[in-house]
Design a protein around this motif. Structure first.
Motif, PDB file in Angstrom:
ATOM      1  N   SER A 167       0.855  -1.181   0.000  1.00 28.49           N
ATOM      2  CA  SER A 167       0.000   0.000   0.000  1.00 28.49           C
ATOM      3  C   SER A 167       0.896   1.237   0.000  1.00 28.49           C
ATOM      4  O   SER A 167       2.022   1.190   0.475  1.00 28.49           O
TER       5      SER A 167
ATOM      6  N   GLN B 101      -0.052   5.552   4.663  1.00 34.89           N
ATOM      7  CA  GLN B 101       0.821   5.595   5.834  1.00 34.89           C
ATOM      8  C   GLN B 101       1.217   4.218   6.341  1.00 34.89           C
ATOM      9  O   GLN B 101       2.101   4.104   7.168  1.00 34.89           O
ATOM     10  N   TYR B 102       0.537   3.169   5.875  1.00 33.18           N
ATOM     11  CA  TYR B 102       0.957   1.813   6.228  1.00 33.18           C
ATOM     12  C   TYR B 102       1.494   1.130   4.985  1.00 33.18           C
ATOM     13  O   TYR B 102       1.172   1.521   3.874  1.00 33.18           O
ATOM     14  N   ARG B 103       2.267   0.124   5.216  1.00 30.66           N
ATOM     15  CA  ARG B 103       2.943  -0.478   4.068  1.00 30.66           C
ATOM     16  C   ARG B 103       2.116  -1.543   3.387  1.00 30.66           C
ATOM     17  O   ARG B 103       2.335  -1.862   2.239  1.00 30.66           O
TER      18      ARG B 103
ATOM     19  N   HIS C  20      -7.626   1.568   5.761  1.00 29.22           N
ATOM     20  CA  HIS C  20      -6.718   2.406   6.550  1.00 29.22           C
ATOM     21  C   HIS C  20      -7.388   3.721   6.938  1.00 29.22           C
ATOM     22  O   HIS C  20      -6.835   4.497   7.693  1.00 29.22           O
ATOM     23  N   SER C  21      -8.548   3.956   6.364  1.00 25.26           N
ATOM     24  CA  SER C  21      -9.273   5.173   6.719  1.00 25.26           C
ATOM     25  C   SER C  21     -10.170   4.901   7.919  1.00 25.26           C
ATOM     26  O   SER C  21     -11.004   3.994   7.908  1.00 25.26           O
ATOM     27  N   ASP C  22      -9.986   5.698   8.928  1.00 27.29           N
ATOM     28  CA  ASP C  22     -10.753   5.498  10.151  1.00 27.29           C
ATOM     29  C   ASP C  22     -12.244   5.684   9.894  1.00 27.29           C
ATOM     30  O   ASP C  22     -13.065   4.957  10.441  1.00 27.29           O
ATOM     31  N   ALA C  23     -12.573   6.648   9.047  1.00 25.61           N
ATOM     32  CA  ALA C  23     -13.981   6.940   8.775  1.00 25.61           C
ATOM     33  C   ALA C  23     -14.654   5.755   8.079  1.00 25.61           C
ATOM     34  O   ALA C  23     -15.784   5.383   8.415  1.00 25.61           O
TER      35      ALA C  23
END
Lengths: 486, 504
Positions: free
Chosen positions: B77, B80-82, B195-198
């Motif tokens: 990805s 911010q994460y791999r 990865h999106s909190d929303a």
């Protein structure tokens, strides 16, 4: 100045070439660190990075050239050490920016303000101020004559936040700022600290004789006569009063410790240190009794895990970050230093420790060790007592500040807020640190500079000339270990 | 100033230099203590979020079905994460794979096999250390399942196409391999791993929304987590007990439409539609006929003659009451309930009253009959492999639990079930040799006016069983009060069997 300059360089080494080499070294390390951050954050390696590195090197090169012009004999190590720390700080602040942007994106919140460009801007301003100090103050002894004026200005500056409404002076519960919301904010204590050190150096130099001789002896301690120190104690008490009222415990501790050590440096009396430490212990107990926020700090220090999600959160997360980093660290850009609140200011050591590990932190602390010992060396080599005391005070204040904040972040001592010199995000701190560096460089330039008369007829008088001063300089630089004969 | 006094004047500076060295060394010693001695303790502290976040920064292993079909994987990805965890086959497997969410933690196999998938399993540590030395990213191990995608996805599609709430479980009778483990409704696990909190929040709220309403929850695995009255499918267990206690397939049993329950003051128990058994006007019928026509009065009487204890121990021999787990997925224990009096035994004998089975339990019953009475231990995980696909531990071998019924009894029930299949209005081609039993179970506070649960349990081919299925459709499916197992559940089971036998 220029004509004799060329002749002298051949005889006495200026160290400018070494400085240039070290600056290039620092720029290479900082650029590499930036590249590693970008790689670990899976961002493209663009030519921009090279421009950043080149820009940083160019700024340092300009500074270097002007140091060559205005302080040609300055210690060659001071400037590169500061540049390296400043550069590493910039890289870490940039890295934390990336994290906060990513976090905001994940939370669907607007982009947060970036700190790295601001810090870069402040670095530029700080370098300019650094050069202004070097250019304006051609001889540090002028400061001695304006000591009281400087002290007064410093105190007024320091006291301003206390009289301003909270809106213009309070950040995170500490009423120690002067801020125009949205435009800028400065922390006057950073500059007041320098004023107080200059004043103390001047005052103690003028009173050294009296302080050394007079006093009653009780239990083996030579008690000083309070009235001899009157003005200095008054300045210290006023400053501490303002700081404690503003809840700025870190700066209070720093100022107190620095002035105490300066009194010791001026008088060689250990009794002063002991009296000072007893006074400190009394003050600390009193503050613990009086102030809830002091008690809280101590409680968190003793039992950080008791309330790990709330009051102890910051310190616990700092320890987690350091522990996760281990010996070699996670690698720049590969850890999660953004979990620690205020990672870019007070807790930048925790961030660096997580990603660079014990190895990286050791290097950083060694850099501070070099900065301080070179500063103390400047003091020892100084030709005048004022210069020596000023350099000693400035150098020690760097070391003490590092001890207080890193000790706090790593739970060696209770945490009191302070910036980490040159590393932390913050304009005031950066400006003040570069001013202090400029003063150290000014003093070291004068102490390492061969005497003027030598340059006039360089061929013959080399051996005879300066019989009084030159040997003193050489003795201290060459025979350091044996200098303790008594 | 003489040289001597200059030197002595500067002596405090040298002492200060020493003091500074001591101060900064203290810092170093303390930092060394934190980063070396206490490092592990801090790193593994549950409150340290970094460890959980780490899962998103390394290549977690895959979960695959039979044939290497990928159910869960980590793809690189660029945010911010791999790595981004993804579930390419989505909802059909969501209640098995579970999900790995930053905010909501992990569920399903993502949770139960976390150590293997993340690479924290001790058996993987050696590999990871060598990865560290070679500079490769540490990777996680893989979990390979016995599920057959063709069957799993067909069953899921069959259930969801008509909006059924239900479950399908398919086992390989000879080994105990779980071929399908389906629940409906299900959910798409991908947004929960976002990865999106929303996005995570929205997906999670949707997932748990049903808990506050009367709608069926998508995060309940009905095949193993919920129990339902098994209805007439329970008659297989009554028949098995009878055949071992003096009955034969030809033993005459009652064919009346209604019997009065003893000790209830006149309460009655009737056949479906209040008909006489096999339309024989109420005269006696054989046990085979009674099972094929699913006559309630006959099995109520047989059950009462056998008694509560016999029924209970026969059910226990098939695994009722055991519960257990499939690869860490908890299986709710099925039950026959209390049978305090003869009336209770009569009602329980037709799979009502307090009898409650998971669809999985019913699959185990028919798989055991198909396997000649020998109960196999069902398993979902066939192999655990290292990142290089070598075995992490020996592959799962089929294991026997024990003989639930004698082989002769199993053979008798088998032929009775073959007749039962052919008696249905929805009977399959006899060439498929499907042996089955349907169930239509009343439930709820007002059973006569609540759409019944529909069941279909079967295996095929009867002479060499390759698959055993249990189909459960809640609340009458799309046929309301008229729903019966034969019309609602049987077509799904038959489709799955045909697919498994390559006859579709």
């Amino acid at each position: 100045m220029t004509p004799p300059h060329g002749i002298i360089t051949r005889i006495a080494r200026t160290g400018r070439a070494a400085e240039l080499g070290l600056l290039v070294f620092a720029a290479v390390i900082v650029t590499s660190a930036l590249v590693i951050v970008e790689l670990n954050q899976n961002r493209g390696i663009t030519l921009d990075l090279l421009w950043y590195g080149a820009g940083y090197l160019a700024a340092l090169a300009v500074t270097h050239l002007l140091v060559r012009r205005f302080a040609p004999y300055a210690d060659p190590v001071l400037m590169p050490v500061a540049a390296l720390l400043n550069g590493l700080g910039l890289v870490m602040i940039h890295r934390l920016d990336l994290a906060s942007v990513a976090n905001a994106a994940a939370e669907d919140q607007p982009d947060p303000g970036l700190q790295a460009p601001l810090q870069l801007m402040w670095t530029g301003v700080a370098l300019v101020l650094f050069l202004v100090v070097l250019v304006v103050i051609r001889d540090h002894k002028v400061l001695q004559s304006y000591a009281y004026t400087i002290a007064l200005l410093g105190f007024i500056f320091l006291a301003v936040p206390a009289v301003l409404p909270a809106r213009f002076s309070e950040v995170n519960g500490a009423k120690i700022w002067i801020k125009i919301p949205g435009v800028f904010s400065i922390q006057p204590a950073e500059f007041a600290k320098i004023a107080l050190i200059i004043f103390a150096a001047a005052f103690l130099t003028s009173k050294a004789q009296v302080l050394n001789s007079a006093g009653k002896k009780v239990f083996g301690l030579v008690l000083p006569r309070i009235r001899d120190l009157g003005p200095l104690l008054l300045a210290l008490i006023l400053a501490l009063g303002v700081l404690v009222r503003g809840k700025d415990l870190g700066t209070s501790l720093l100022l107190f410790g620095t002035l105490l050590v300066m009194i010791y440096l001026a008088t060689s009396r250990v009794s002063w240190l002991i009296i000072g430490l007893i006074g400190f212990a009394g003050g600390a107990v009193l503050m613990y009794r009086l102030f809830g926020h002091v008690r809280l700090r101590v409680d968190i220090w003793l039992h950080p895990f008791a309330d790990a999600q709330n009051t102890g959160y910051q310190l616990v997360q700092s320890l987690f970050g350091l522990g996760t980093g281990g010996i070699f660290g996670t690698g720049l850009g590969a850890g999660r230093p953004d979990i620690v609140p205020y990672a870019s200011t007070d807790f930048i050591t925790a961030a660096l420790g997580e990603e660079l590990g014990l190895v990286g932190l050791t290097v950083i602390i060694l850099l501070y060790m070099i900065l301080t010992t070179r500063g103390l060396r400047t003091a020892i080599a100084a030709k005048d007592n004022f210069g020596a005391l000023l350099a000693g005070g400035l150098a020690f204040s760097f070391a003490l500040q590092v001890f207080i904040i890193i000790g706090g972040v790593t739970r060696l001592i209770p945490l009191t807020g302070l910036t980490t010199p040159f590393l932390s995000y913050g304009g005031s701190s950066l400006l003040a640190n570069y001013v202090m560096l400029a003063l150290l460089i000014r003093i070291s330039d004068s102490s390492r500079r061969p005497d003027k008369p030598v340059s006039r007829k360089p061929s013959t008088p080399l051996v005879e000339a300066g019989t009084e001063m030159v040997p003193v300089v050489r003795k201290h630089s060459l025979r350091k270990p044996s200098g303790e004969a008594s | 100033m003489s040289q001597q006094s200059a030197r002595s004047l500067r002596r405090p500076y040298r002492r200060l230099g020493t003091a500074v060295l001591v101060m900064l060394s203290l810092l170093l010693v303390n930092i060394g203590y934190i980063q070396v001695v206490k490092s592990d303790e801090y790193r593994t502290n549950p409150a340290n979020k970094r460890t959980a976040l780490d899962d998103f920064n390394r290549q977690r292993g895959q979960i695959t079905a039979a044939g290497g079909v990928v159910l869960a994987r980590s793809v690189p990805s660029d945010d911010q994460y791999r790595y981004q965890r993804s579930y390419p086959r989505g909802a059909a497997y969501a209640n098995i794979t579970g999900y790995l969410s930053l905010r909501y933690g992990s569920t399903g196999l993502e949770n139960s096999f976390n150590d293997v998938l993340s690479g924290d399993d001790p058996a993987l540590l050696v590999d990871n250390v060598s990865d560290l030395v070679t500079g490769r990213d540490p990777r996680g191990g893989n979990v390979e399942l016995t599920l057959v995608p063709k069957l799993q996805e067909l069953a899921y599609q069959q259930l969801t196409a008509k909006g059924f709430t239900g479950a399908v479980v398919a086992l390989r009778p000879k080994t105990g391999e779980v071929l399908a483990l389906v629940t409906s409704p299900s959910f798409n696990p991908n947004p929960l791993a976002s990865h999106s909190d929303a996005v995570q929040k929205a997906a999670y709220n949707q997932l748990v929304e049903a808990r506050n309403t009367s709608k069926p929850s998508p995060d309940v695995n009905r095949s193993i987590e919920s129990v339902y009255p098994p209805g007439s499918t329970f008659k297989l267990i009554v028949a098995a007990a009878a055949l071992q206690n003096g009955y034969t397939p030809n033993t005459a049993v009652t064919g009346v439409s209604t019997i009065t329950l003893p000790g209830t003051g006149g309460a009655t128990l009737s056949n479906y539609g209040n008909e006489t058994c096999a339309n024989k006007g109420g005269s006696d019928v054989s046990l085979t006929e009674a099972l094929a026509h699913s006559c309630n009065t006959a099995f109520a009487q047989v059950g009462m003659k056998l008694g509560a204890d016999t029924l209970r121990s026969q059910a226990a021999a098939f695994g009722v009451g055991e519960g257990g787990d499939l690869g860490g997925l908890q299986i709710a224990p099925s039950r026959v309930g209390d049978m305090p009096d003869a009336a209770a035994v009569a009602q329980s004998s037709i799979g009502q009253r307090d009898v409650a089975f998971t669809p999985y339990q019913n699959a185990e019953v028919v798989a055991t009959i198909a396997n000649g009475g020998l109960r196999m231990q069902p398993y979902l995980v066939s192999r655990l492999t290292k990142p290089d696909l070598s075995l992490l531990q020996p592959a799962t071998e089929p294991t026997t639990i024990g003989q639930a019924i004698p082989t002769s009894t199993a053979d008798q029930i088998r032929s009775m079930m073959l007749d039962s299949e052919q008696e249905m209005s929805t009977a399959s081609d006899p060439a498929l040799k499907i042996a089955s039993k349907t169930g239509t179970a009343e439930h709820g506070a007002d059973p006569k006016n609540t759409p019944p649960h529909a069941w279909y349990v079967a295996f095929a081919p009867a002479d060499d069983p390759q698959i055993a299925v249990s189909v459960f459709v809640a609340d009458g499916g799309d046929q309301g009060l008229n729903a019966i197992g034969a019309t609602v559940a049987a077509p799904i089971g038959q489709a799955v069997i045909k697919a498994a036998l390559g006859k579709s």
